[in-house]
Design an enzyme around this catalytic site. Structure first.
Site, mmCIF file in Angstrom:
data_model
loop_
_atom_site.group_PDB
_atom_site.id
_atom_site.type_symbol
_atom_site.label_atom_id
_atom_site.label_comp_id
_atom_site.label_asym_id
_atom_site.label_seq_id
_atom_site.Cartn_x
_atom_site.Cartn_y
_atom_site.Cartn_z
ATOM 1 N N ASN A 1 0.823 -1.207 0.000
ATOM 2 C CA ASN A 1 0.000 0.000 0.000
ATOM 3 C C ASN A 1 0.849 1.245 0.000
ATOM 4 O O ASN A 1 1.996 1.241 0.443
ATOM 5 C CB ASN A 1 -0.968 0.008 1.193
ATOM 6 C CG ASN A 1 -0.371 0.683 2.407
ATOM 7 O OD1 ASN A 1 -0.334 1.922 2.504
ATOM 8 N ND2 ASN A 1 0.157 -0.101 3.329
ATOM 9 N N VAL B 1 -0.895 4.468 0.845
ATOM 10 C CA VAL B 1 -1.981 5.394 1.184
ATOM 11 C C VAL B 1 -1.413 6.788 1.444
ATOM 12 O O VAL B 1 -1.948 7.784 0.967
ATOM 13 C CB VAL B 1 -2.786 4.866 2.391
ATOM 14 C CG1 VAL B 1 -3.765 5.924 2.896
ATOM 15 C CG2 VAL B 1 -3.528 3.600 2.015
ATOM 16 N N LEU C 1 -0.742 8.327 4.558
ATOM 17 C CA LEU C 1 -1.230 9.041 5.742
ATOM 18 C C LEU C 1 -2.409 9.977 5.479
ATOM 19 O O LEU C 1 -2.462 11.090 6.010
ATOM 20 C CB LEU C 1 -0.087 9.842 6.381
ATOM 21 C CG LEU C 1 1.075 9.022 6.941
ATOM 22 C CD1 LEU C 1 2.199 9.946 7.389
ATOM 23 C CD2 LEU C 1 0.636 8.148 8.108
ATOM 24 N N CYS D 1 6.728 5.417 8.506
ATOM 25 C CA CYS D 1 5.857 5.341 7.343
ATOM 26 C C CYS D 1 6.691 5.429 6.060
ATOM 27 O O CYS D 1 7.377 6.422 5.831
ATOM 28 C CB CYS D 1 4.812 6.459 7.334
ATOM 29 S SG CYS D 1 3.769 6.352 5.872
ATOM 30 N N ILE E 1 6.729 -4.648 13.430
ATOM 31 C CA ILE E 1 7.323 -3.739 12.465
ATOM 32 C C ILE E 1 6.242 -2.990 11.679
ATOM 33 O O ILE E 1 5.114 -3.473 11.562
ATOM 34 C CB ILE E 1 8.222 -4.503 11.449
ATOM 35 C CG1 ILE E 1 7.414 -5.587 10.729
ATOM 36 C CG2 ILE E 1 9.414 -5.110 12.133
ATOM 37 C CD1 ILE E 1 8.179 -6.351 9.635
ATOM 38 N N THR F 1 -3.487 -6.164 8.580
ATOM 39 C CA THR F 1 -4.096 -6.535 7.310
ATOM 40 C C THR F 1 -5.202 -7.588 7.446
ATOM 41 O O THR F 1 -6.163 -7.578 6.674
ATOM 42 C CB THR F 1 -2.972 -7.028 6.370
ATOM 43 O OG1 THR F 1 -1.948 -6.035 6.359
ATOM 44 C CG2 THR F 1 -3.466 -7.239 4.963
#
Lengths: 257, 303
Positions: free
Chosen positions: B69, B71, B73, B130, B191, B266
């Site tokens: 992914n 995304v 944030l 991130c 992690i 997930t």
């Protein structure tokens, strides 16, 4: 509407053409209320090659016979596995998800056209039946590459006139849906569409130019289907939003495509 | 009756199962399916000082036993959280933890300061890992000096429990963990996603708009497990294990490797009820093996 996780039993698996299958499910617990345009997140059984659920628009709901229809076009490993499901198998789904097509006002004489392309016709059958049952007279314009790719035409005919275009001219008028002569003959009040993105963009442009109310149901790669992962976004006048919760149905005025 | 309660520093959890940031929305998204109060803790979506639109579509690609992914944030900013989302969460009877991210140290500090005033938020999780933002994020989590600096400054500004979420995209995660511990973190979670990439050969294009993204899911579990095991031996503060947990057995493995608690990510997308199944599965495991408390299995790996 409360979202449910249900195990549905596959009653029939009907191959409609090379790539498209109609899967008819029933539910031991009965089917929940589902609105036209809503979708289900389907878990793919025994499929090590895939991981996430797959979203499918509800194609039709028959409460009397306890049937939920999904139209499956084989595009990858997940849809292939699903198309191989045998009757009697249990398939886990989360539903109903997403918003729905917005219903016309009480004016039963509104001219309503539902435009579908490819397997994007799926939610339009359910919506067409709903409109018909509510006393409206919907019409359908269906586009496909070739006559062999046309599916469920007889089903649509139960609920209104069906106009067809094929890209190779093997059935109906030759060309794209937006080329069809009916668009020049009739002035529609409302257009609803689902299909490949280029088709929906063309339909949206036609509606905008002619000042016609128009909603489209977007397809998008989804992670969760319930607004948690924020993967299936599209850009709108209200910013970047999740297709699974803010849609899948959008008024074209809101879309920035 | 086994005792599922665990403490992560001063944070008291009714059970060791939490939800990972970015996979559980703000909890409400799942309330049709489960009683979210039964979860040990809910880590809400990554929150930044200002609103972020996130990355353009496509931001997700399913890969073998996982998902990639990018995304980036997407969130409406900390003030929106405080005014509009927090009031909806105050009656949820579990720990609501805010994941905090930023592009600069000042942004992390300011966001954390604003969260100090929220009575029902017992902890924040500082996201220095991130992989999907251009500035900040993972940059803070891949150097001991940078990690230490941001954690120390947030530590001074934030009074409640401070969890720091580590990146696996480093050569030696234990060094980063120790730097973060020295800077005053109360716990570490690991992690975050593993930097990865997917390509569509037919179109010769990357599958994600950002080219690279973060890999999650069972594909990364062995890697996560190894990192939790290595790190838990080297720090004194509690470790929260994250990475591809799909069922109770996976969660137990992380605890045996040294995690005091776990986060499920997930897996929530595939089974929205999975957290409850994991809690019940851990209880069953403890009963079958004659343990009276879940803390008995933390670090109980026999090597």
């Amino acid at each position: 509407m409360k979202k449910l996780i249900l195990d549905l039993i596959l009653k029939k698996n009907i191959r409609l053409n090379e790539q498209v299958y109609l899967l008819i499910f029933s539910s031991e617990k009965g089917l929940p209320e589902i609105l036209p345009g809503q979708f289900a997140q389907v878990k793919i059984n025994d499929s090590p090659a895939t991981f996430l659920r797959r979203p499918f628009s509800v194609n039709f709901v028959d409460y009397e016979n306890n049937e939920l229809w999904l139209l499956i076009q084989v595009v990858g490993a997940g849809t292939l596995k699903l198309s191989e499901t045998s009757p009697g198998a249990s398939v886990n789904m989360i539903l109903p998800l997403g918003n729905s097509f917005s219903f016309p006002d009480e004016k039963k004489d509104e001219k309503i056209l539902l435009i579908g392309g490819g397997s994007g016709i799926a939610p339009l059958l359910f919506f067409g039946s709903w409109l018909f049952d509510a006393g409206f007279s919907p019409e359908f314009l269906i586009g496909a590459r070739s006559s062999i790719h046309l599916v469920e035409v007889d089903e649509f005919k139960k609920y209104g006139n069906v106009y067809i275009t094929t890209e190779d001219g093997t059935e109906g008028e030759k060309g794209f849906v937006t080329d069809h002569s009916i668009l020049k003959k009739r002035n529609y009040d409302r257009i609803y569409s689902c299909g490949p993105t280029p088709m929906m963009k063309a339909v949206g442009a036609y509606a905008e130019n002619n000042n016609i109310f128009c909603e489209v149901s977007l397809e998008n790669t989804m992670g969760c289907g319930i607004g948690a992962c924020l993967c299936c976004v599209t850009d709108t006048t209200q910013g970047r939003v999740c297709v699974c919760t803010e849609g899948t149905v959008f008024n074209i005025e809101k879309l920035k495509w | 009756m086994v005792d599922l309660k665990v403490d992560v520093g001063k944070l008291h959890l009714k059970n060791p199962v939490m939800t990972a940031s970015g996979t559980f929305g703000y909890g409400m998204e799942y309330s049709d399916f489960i009683d979210i109060s039964r979860i040990g803790g809910i880590i809400v979506k990554g929150t930044t000082l200002r609103k972020r639109e996130g990355n353009p579509y496509p931001r997700m690609k399913e890969t073998a036993s996982g998902m990639l992914n990018a995304v980036g944030l997407q969130n409406k900013g900390v003030d929106h959280f405080i005014e509009h989302i927090y009031p909806q969460l105050t009656n949820v009877d579990t720990n609501i933890i805010v994941n905090v991210s930023g592009s600069t140290i000042e942004e992390y500090v300011e966001t954390a300061e604003k969260l100090n005033i929220l009575e029902k938020i017992p902890a924040i999780e500082l996201n220095i890992s991130c992989p999907n933002v251009k500035e900040g994020g993972m940059l803070f989590g891949t150097s001991c000096t940078a990690a230490k600096e941001v954690v120390a400054k947030v530590r001074r500004a934030y009074k409640n429990v401070l969890i720091v979420k580590l990146s696996p995209n480093v050569t030696n995660i234990s060094e980063i963990a120790q730097a973060v511990e020295e800077a005053g973190a109360d716990a570490i979670s690991l992690i975050n996603t593993v930097l990865g990439m997917a390509i569509d050969a037919e179109t010769r294009k990357p599958c994600l708009s950002t080219v690279t993204g973060g890999l999650s899911g069972p594909a990364i579990k062995p890697l996560a497990l190894r990192m939790v095991w290595e790190t838990a031996r080297d720090v004194k503060i509690p470790v929260i294990g994250i990475g591809g947990i799909m069922n109770a057995a996976d969660a137990i493995e992380f605890m045996l490797a040294g995690a005091s608690a776990v986060q499920v990510g997930t897996a929530n997308f595939i089974d929205p009820t999975v957290t409850i199944k994991i809690i019940e599965g851990i209880e069953d495991y403890l009963n079958r093996h004659g343990y009276t408390s879940v803390s008995d299995i933390v670090g109980a790996l026999e090597t």
